[in-house]
Design an enzyme around this catalytic site. Structure first.
Site, PDB file in Angstrom:
ATOM      1  N   GLY A 240     -18.940  26.004 -79.819  1.00 31.72           N
ATOM      2  CA  GLY A 240     -19.922  26.419 -80.818  1.00 31.72           C
ATOM      3  C   GLY A 240     -20.106  25.384 -81.901  1.00 31.72           C
TER       4      GLY A 240
ATOM      5  N   GLY B  34     -17.468  22.533 -82.591  1.00 31.70           N
ATOM      6  CA  GLY B  34     -16.221  22.843 -81.922  1.00 31.70           C
ATOM      7  C   GLY B  34     -16.360  22.863 -80.420  1.00 31.70           C
ATOM      8  N   GLY B  35     -15.332  23.438 -79.751  1.00 30.73           N
ATOM      9  CA  GLY B  35     -15.285  23.418 -78.298  1.00 30.73           C
ATOM     10  C   GLY B  35     -16.436  24.146 -77.645  1.00 30.73           C
TER      11      GLY B  35
ATOM     12  N   ASP C 175      -4.623  27.561 -82.624  1.00 34.07           N
ATOM     13  CA  ASP C 175      -5.162  26.231 -82.964  1.00 34.07           C
ATOM     14  C   ASP C 175      -5.076  26.006 -84.468  1.00 34.07           C
ATOM     15  OD1 ASP C 175      -6.230  23.743 -82.490  1.00 34.07           O
ATOM     16  OD2 ASP C 175      -8.309  24.428 -82.571  1.00 34.07           O
TER      17      ASP C 175
ATOM     18  N   LYS D 185     -22.069  30.312 -87.121  1.00 33.72           N
ATOM     19  CA  LYS D 185     -21.582  29.649 -85.905  1.00 33.72           C
ATOM     20  C   LYS D 185     -22.428  30.089 -84.724  1.00 33.72           C
ATOM     21  CE  LYS D 185     -17.367  28.675 -83.285  1.00 33.72           C
ATOM     22  NZ  LYS D 185     -15.903  28.846 -83.256  1.00 33.72           N
TER      23      LYS D 185
END
Length: 777
Positions: free
Chosen positions: A29, A26-27, A139, A45
């Site tokens: 992690g 992800g952005g 999101d 994560k």
């Protein structure tokens, strides 16, 4: 080239979880599948190493844990453990054994019927629980909905915020284009209504397999979300009306999650709107308002019948206010834009009043820019006809002419007015000026086919205009904002260029694009920059008079050329480099435009102190150094766009070179050890054969074999001692027979691995060398 993340993850242990493989990135992690000592599984994560030293990112990472723990566990992946003070902070959450909604729809196809209804109800339930905890997800998208066996779960609160948050400008990634609400794209204050919008967009995807606002480019997708209508074709039953209400541009008009859930459970027929939201039957002009300030038309204005949609009676019956039923706002029949009965107000005032109709205590509207009461509706030099400037009229005999048919100017005073934003207009230039000031209302007009038809009939039939592009009224409008900009630029090129209420002269563009960081971090300001970075828009804006004549047109041509150059470089890399063939890199036109406007900002991306990344950046940036503007701006944007690929290639390089070094070193050690144990084995075998001399010498000695018997006996004793010594040494140095056999197998395995590893390292080095030739040529 294979991604090594799934191959070397098992070598790491985080918080008692052995990482098995990567589940996604992800952005800020990366998520791994982790396995505890008792066999339990979790989604672990890890905060990216590059962010670990950033205290703000650590704070946001901690907020993710806090926010997820506030939500009822039945609808989200519950938090199992976390260490936010570790060198690389991590969170372990419940592992959902199931596909994402994105993967499920792509592999199994869209949902329909009761299956779609169950999905809608269960996800709306999760959304209501999230909002009940005071959290806005921000999101919500198909990738963040896991389809577990016991129902869907919402994951990834990485960019969530509490409801009381007042800004999103500090956030890097603020959502996913295609599932973001208009106010989210605008960078405005966010409420839980953004999740309702996203939920509806997700349901459209679940029902159709496509986004609710499909478009070929990111700029077009953003523009359609801001001003276009959702594509609900393929959605069946009452859900159509529900989704239309949730996709309202006006955040206040959307139902909250609880109301939405009650409505879905009640299952009304006909797709009525949940209580508290505007009716789904609201005309498109209201539904498609690009911001939350749009006023819904009054019901009586929308249901009035018996009025010609293209005319307003000159002598209405007593007590009846002449209202054009296609207009959004109520109309004051005493307000006529561009006409000053009393001769005191500026003729260009959009809502001009005679002194008798101006409310007490309120000053009369000031004349627009560059106007005086004596100068007439348009300044000298405006590029439209004199007849147009004088307000050409249509003769009554032309009132029945078909749409767009040639018309004969009518005697002065007989032109029917056009109503817009609560005012009456009798010339197109003043209307265009008012539309530039009230952009949102103008977008509503051009976004509604019926409204556009009325405007086109007034322009072409009533005014007899022959200069404006007819395609604005006769073709389907893909981007209402572009249509408004084109309409204004054709009618009033004397006005300064404006787009969506923002001044966009060259000086304004330089100021807006002076800092390209929002484009690199995904901050809300980037959305506005993306919408402006379009050659077709710049050419439209170039029609306006400017202190820098032709500058917009030159910028449009340079943007076109630079974007082509950057994409060509990306395409060549993907074609010629093995490691790039599975990638799809395209440059961001807004970043290209930022580099064109402010070349000093054209700097290489950071390497994060990664030597492999630094090598790629150094090689790729040579294309920028070796080119001139505008191509260099396109190449620079291409390098920035390629950074995810570069980082993936860097991980691959570290893996392959690390594994090659590790296996090569182990192979050499194994080879030395196996060679030694084999030599010892051969020595032991020789000694065993020598032991035969011992009994032979003994027998000969009994037969008085003399010295030869003694020699054989001594040789046999020596062989016996040697065999024992060699066997002990081999056991001590190389282990037992089983261990020695295992070592031989390990050596054979390493021999099989080395060619593959050699080939992988060779491919990486070959790609680097080929990339060096491409960027240096």
């Amino acid at each position: 080239m294979d991604d090594p993340r799934n191959q070397d993850a098992h070598e790491r242990v985080i918080g008692g979880y052995r990482l098995l493989r990567s589940l996604g990135r992800g952005g800020f992690g990366e998520v791994f599948l982790g396995e505890a000592e008792d066999g339990g599984r979790a989604a672990v994560k890890l905060l990216h190493v590059s962010w670990s030293g950033d205290q703000d990112m650590r704070r946001r990472f901690a907020a993710e844990v806090e926010q997820a723990r506030r939500v009822s566990e039945f609808c989200v992946a519950r938090i199992l453990d976390a260490d936010l003070e570790a060198e690389q902070p991590w969170i372990a959450s419940e592992y959902i054994d199931g596909p994402t909604l994105q993967d499920s729809v792509q592999t199994e196809g869209p949902r329909s019927g009761s299956e779609l209804q169950r999905l809608a109800v269960s996800t709306a339930t999760a959304l209501a629980a999230i909002h009940a905890a005071g959290v806005v997800h921000r999101d919500l998208k198909p990738d963040n909905i896991m389809l577990a066996s016991d129902g869907p779960r919402v994951i990834d609160f990485g960019i969530a915020r509490a409801v009381e948050a007042t800004s999103v400008t500090a956030s890097g990634v603020v959502g996913t284009i295609g599932y973001m609400a208009p106010e989210q794209l605008e960078g405005a204050r966010l409420t839980a209504a953004v999740d309702v919008f996203s939920w509806a967009a997700v349901m459209v995807f679940a029902a159709t397999g496509r986004e609710a606002f499909p478009a070929p480019t990111q700029a077009a997708r953003i523009a359609r979300i801001l001003a276009g209508t959702p594509d609900l074709e393929g959605v069946e039953g009452p859900l159509v009306g529900v989704l239309a209400g949730c996709l309202n541009k006006d955040a206040d008009a959307r139902p909250d999650a609880s109301t939405l859930l009650r409505h879905l459970i009640a299952g009304p027929a006909g797709g009525s709107t949940p209580t508290g939201a505007r009716p789904v039957s609201t005309p498109p002009a209201a539904v498609e308002a690009p911001d939350a300030t749009t006023v819904t038309p009054a019901p009586d204005a929308m249901t009035r019948v018996g009025v010609d949609r293209t005319r307003v009676a000159e002598h209405p019956p007593a007590g009846v206010v002449p209202v054009d039923p296609t207009r959004v706002a109520r109309v004051d029949p005493t307000r006529v834009a561009g006409v000053d009965p009393g001769g005191t107000a500026g003729p260009g005032a959009a809502v001009g009043r005679s002194p008798a109709t101006t409310p007490p205590g309120r000053p009369s509207p000031a004349p627009p820019h560059g106007r005086t009461a004596e100068s007439g509706p348009y300044p000298v030099g405006a590029s439209f006809s004199a007849a147009q400037a004088q307000g050409p009229m249509v003769h009554p005999q032309n009132q029945g002419a078909p749409f767009g048919a040639p018309s004969t100017p009518a005697p002065s005073g007989l032109v029917p007015p056009y109503h817009f934003a609560g005012a009456r207009f009798q010339d197109a230039g003043t209307l265009a000026e008012t539309m530039q000031r009230d952009w949102s209302a103008a977008v509503q007009v051009f976004n509604d086919p019926a409204e556009r038809s009325v405007l086109g009939a007034w322009i072409m039939n009533d005014l007899g205009d022959t200069t404006i592009d007819r395609s604005l009224f006769r073709r389907q409008v893909g981007d209402a904002n572009l249509a408004v900009a084109s309409f204004i630029s054709q009618l009033r090129p004397d006005l300064p260029p404006v787009f969506r209420g923002r001044a966009v002269a060259m000086s304004d563009l330089r100021s807006l694009f002076a800092d390209p960081r929002p484009l690199l971090t995904g901050a809300p300001r980037a959305n506005e920059m993306v919408l402006l970075a379009r050659p077709e828009l710049l050419r439209i804006l170039g029609a306006h008079q400017s202190p820098e004549p032709g500058a917009h047109h030159r910028l449009a041509e340079n943007l076109d050329g630079a974007e082509r150059a950057g994409n060509a470089l990306c395409a060549r890399l993907a074609e010629e480099l093995e490691g790039w063939r599975s990638t799809r890199v395209t440059v961001n036109p807004a970043l290209v435009m930022a580099f064109l406007l402010t070349p000093d900002q054209m700097t290489p991306p950071g390497d994060g102190r990664d030597s492999a990344v630094a090598d790629w950046v150094d090689i790729l940036w040579r294309s920028v150094i070796g080119a001139e503007l505008p191509d260099s701006a396109g190449y620079a944007a291409a390098v920035h766009a390629a950074m995810p690929t570069v980082q993936a290639l860097s991980r691959q390089r570290h893996y392959w070179e690390g594994r090659h070094s590790e296996v090569s070193g182990a192979h050499e050690a194994l080879e030395d050890k196996v060679t030694f144990q084999q030599r010892m084995h051969r020595a032991a075998q020789a000694c065993k054969y020598g032991i035969v001399a011992l009994p032979v010498g003994f027998v000969l000695g009994l037969a008085d074999g003399g010295g030869f018997a003694e020699f054989l006996f001594g040789l046999g004793v020596l062989a016996l001692v040697g065999a024992v010594g060699v066997s002990v040494t081999n056991w001590v140095m190389c282990g037992g027979a089983a261990r020695r056999a295992q070592r031989v197998m390990e050596l054979q395995h390493s021999r099989q691995q080395l060619p593959q590893l050699n080939h992988g390292v060779s491919r990486i080095r070959s790609d680097l060398e080929r990339a060096r030739r491409i960027t240096s040529g």
